[in-house]
Write an enzyme that holds these catalytic residues in place. Structure first.
Site, PDB file in Angstrom:
ATOM      1  N   TYR A  64       0.806  -1.196  -0.200  1.00 30.89           N
ATOM      2  CA  TYR A  64      -0.166  -0.004  -0.135  1.00 30.89           C
ATOM      3  C   TYR A  64       0.897   1.318   0.089  1.00 30.89           C
ATOM      4  O   TYR A  64       0.962   1.945   1.134  1.00 30.89           O
ATOM      5  CB  TYR A  64      -0.887  -0.044   1.209  1.00 30.89           C
ATOM      6  CG  TYR A  64      -2.107  -0.795   0.907  1.00 30.89           C
ATOM      7  CD1 TYR A  64      -2.634  -1.478   0.009  1.00 30.89           C
ATOM      8  CD2 TYR A  64      -3.190  -0.869   2.149  1.00 30.89           C
ATOM      9  CE1 TYR A  64      -3.749  -2.110  -0.295  1.00 30.89           C
ATOM     10  CE2 TYR A  64      -4.362  -1.870   1.782  1.00 30.89           C
ATOM     11  CZ  TYR A  64      -4.266  -2.412   0.892  1.00 30.89           C
ATOM     12  OH  TYR A  64      -5.497  -3.346   0.629  1.00 30.89           O
ATOM     13  N   ALA A  65       1.263   1.547  -1.215  1.00 31.11           N
ATOM     14  CA  ALA A  65       2.312   2.839  -1.380  1.00 31.11           C
ATOM     15  C   ALA A  65       2.308   2.978  -2.777  1.00 31.11           C
ATOM     16  O   ALA A  65       2.417   2.196  -3.636  1.00 31.11           O
ATOM     17  CB  ALA A  65       3.804   2.403  -0.749  1.00 31.11           C
TER      18      ALA A  65
END
Length: 339
Positions: free
Chosen positions: A64-65
């Site tokens: 999640y980036a």
């Protein structure tokens, strides 16, 4: 305010959680990540509002980036380092098992993924539930499940979830080992035959349905008036339903829901969450939140009871306005849906 609670499914049936989960993705998977202070306040608000013995269900991902790195998990690591007593007050679900841009159910990949997740999380919080982010169609389901069970028995994590699985896969997997949660997209603009089949199967098998994007990635709140309201590098700009023509065509859904929400005295977002929750005691809506006020607004939706008339009105809005555009990029294949 006393919040309604639900029990999780499968091997976590003794775990009580809040009726609305907390998605953390957009805290870090954005061109402009929020500050630790704001993130911590958003998480703490949801935990602090709950009665003793009830956990906040947090949902994260190994990737999640913007660079597909572990920024989200490192944010959580800093949170639990600062507030170690919150580790026991939260139930953490993390998606992983992706390699070279696609799902990989091999033991090599799953073990590396789980170890990477725990290393990024640090010593203060144990991974509660692990989900392969998508079903690897190249690896037999029995092999994937046996790999996951091996990792559970090694103490790498406690519970198994599946993400973007179809109903047949869910049933077959559960025959090998009890599945705690199935994470699928459910909302007033994503409620088709696949969703209904998974929801029905999960109800029968005592599996929690973690309903991601219950607000249509923000669209159903009515706060985004056009694609131009999204930041330049926002990932939603790549999604079919956020293309301008589709965006306009689907607006009737928002207007219909808004009319019902206004009459009930709740926000359109809260109405959507309450509707997802109303689909069964095993339903756990998973909206994202980066603000403490939004976390609490979402949580309160878990207490909203819809009358039969209101449920009927929402159903009529959904059926009268079929959603234009698919759920991702114009082809479900690239997103590995319903594996």
């Amino acid at each position: 305010m006393a919040f309604r609670t639900i029990k999780l499914g499968g091997t976590a049936s003794d775990v009580t959680v809040a009726p609305v989960a907390h998605g953390l993705m957009m805290m870090t998977w954005t061109p402009n990540p929020i500050s630790d202070e704001q993130a911590f306040e958003a998480i703490k608000a949801g935990v602090d509002a709950l009665p003793p013995g009830t956990k906040a269900f947090l949902n994260s991902g190994e990737f999640y980036a913007m660079d597909w790195g572990t920024a989200n998990l490192k944010l959580l690591s800093r949170f639990f380092a600062k507030y170690p007593d919150y580790a026991d007050k939260t139930f953490l679900s993390v998606k992983g098992g992706v390699r070279n841009g696609g799902p990989d159910g091999s033991m090599e990949c799953l073990r590396a993924s789980v170890d990477n997740i725990q290393n990024a999380l640090g010593p203060n919080k144990k991974l509660d539930l692990f989900e392969p982010a998508r079903i690897d169609r190249k690896t037999p389901l029995e092999t994937i499940m046996n790999n996951l069970v091996t990792l559970v028995k090694e103490g790498k994590f406690s519970h198994i979830g599946l993400s973007e699985c179809n109903a047949v896969t869910l049933r077959k997997a559960n025959e090998i080992y009890p599945i705690t949660a199935a994470e699928i997209e459910v909302s007033p603009w994503s409620y088709d035959d696949n969703q209904k089949a998974v929801i029905d199967t999960a109800r029968e098998l005592n599996i929690t349905v973690v309903a991601y994007s219950p607000l249509g990635r923000g669209y159903l709140t009515g706060q985004i008036k056009s694609t131009n309201d999204l930041p330049e590098n926002d990932i939603r700009r790549n999604l079919t339903r956020f293309k301008e023509d589709n965006f306009k065509a689907n607006w009737a859904i928002v207007e219909g829901l808004n009319a019902i929400a206004e009459k009930k005295g709740v926000t359109t977002a809260q109405l959507s969450l309450a509707w997802v929750a109303s689909l069964g005691q095993h339903m756990l809506p998973l909206p994202g939140s980066s603000k403490s006020s939004r976390t609490l607004e979402n949580l309160k939706a878990g207490n909203i009871q819809l009358t039969p008339e209101e449920s009927k009105a929402i159903h009529e809005v959904i059926t009268a306005n079929p959603t234009v555009g698919d759920r991702y990029f114009g082809s479900d294949e690239g997103a590995h849906l319903w594996g």
